[in-house]
Write a protein that holds these residues in place. Structure first.
Motif, mmCIF file in Angstrom:
data_model
loop_
_atom_site.group_PDB
_atom_site.id
_atom_site.type_symbol
_atom_site.label_atom_id
_atom_site.label_comp_id
_atom_site.label_asym_id
_atom_site.label_seq_id
_atom_site.Cartn_x
_atom_site.Cartn_y
_atom_site.Cartn_z
ATOM 1 N N VAL A 252 -1.840 10.760 -4.985
ATOM 2 C CA VAL A 252 -2.179 9.824 -6.048
ATOM 3 C C VAL A 252 -1.967 8.423 -5.509
ATOM 4 C CG1 VAL A 252 -1.589 9.053 -8.381
ATOM 5 C CG2 VAL A 252 -1.433 11.482 -7.805
ATOM 6 N N GLU A 253 -2.927 7.535 -5.749
ATOM 7 C CA GLU A 253 -2.784 6.157 -5.281
ATOM 8 C C GLU A 253 -1.495 5.578 -5.823
ATOM 9 O OE1 GLU A 253 -4.715 4.607 -3.016
ATOM 10 O OE2 GLU A 253 -5.725 6.527 -2.881
ATOM 11 N N GLY A 254 -0.868 4.734 -5.047
ATOM 12 C CA GLY A 254 0.408 4.154 -5.446
ATOM 13 C C GLY A 254 0.453 2.707 -5.075
ATOM 14 N N ASP B 20 0.847 -1.190 0.000
ATOM 15 C CA ASP B 20 0.000 0.000 0.000
ATOM 16 C C ASP B 20 0.881 1.237 0.000
ATOM 17 O OD1 ASP B 20 -2.309 -1.588 0.252
ATOM 18 O OD2 ASP B 20 -2.018 -1.698 2.420
ATOM 19 N N VAL C 7 1.014 5.790 -1.378
ATOM 20 C CA VAL C 7 0.543 6.873 -2.232
ATOM 21 C C VAL C 7 1.734 7.727 -2.650
ATOM 22 C CG1 VAL C 7 -1.761 6.991 -1.180
ATOM 23 C CG2 VAL C 7 0.083 8.411 -0.269
#
Length: 136
Positions: A73-75, A58, A60
């Motif tokens: 931003v999702e990462g 998980d 970002v």
């Protein structure tokens, strides 16, 4: 001299044991983690280990936006096949020793107990600011 060893999984460069880490059995995964833990203990005892951590999948991307509310931003990765899975920071007497330890870390077992043979990114830690611009 300090070196950062970055562990990358399933990137653009194939490992010798090209089985995705997500396909390891629980026993294979345990053996992989135990190998790294044993190496960490040995390097801690010799005084060569500074720190070492595995990273969650998980994450970002965050940056300063100049307005007080940073964009997120999702990462953990956007346009890459590489996943930085962890690191080992070592303090050794020579680059040759750092290369030997990086090679040993790359040999952590994976599918079937065979060495993973993953590519590791090895980078020296800056000891002082560069005298010339790094990027032009």
């Amino acid at each position: 001299m300090k070196y950062l060893l970055l562990k990358h999984y399933r990137g653009g460069r194939p490992a010798l044991n090209d089985v995705p880490m997500t396909e390891l059995t629980p026993a294979e995964w345990d053996a992989h983690i135990q190998y790294m833990a044993d190496m960490e203990k040995r390097l801690a005892a010799s005084g060569e280990l500074v720190s070492s951590e595995g990273l969650s999948m998980d994450g970002v991307w965050v940056r300063y936006d100049g307005e007080g509310k940073p964009p997120v931003v999702e990462g953990p990765f956007a346009e890459t096949k590489d996943l930085i899975a962890g690191w080992m920071l070592i303090d050794v007497d020579s680059e040759e020793r750092a290369l030997a330890l990086a090679s040993e870390l790359s040999a952590a077992p994976a599918a079937g107990g065979r060495p993973l043979g993953e590519w590791l990114e090895m980078r020296p830690v800056m000891e002082s600011a560069p005298s010339t611009p790094v990027f032009e």
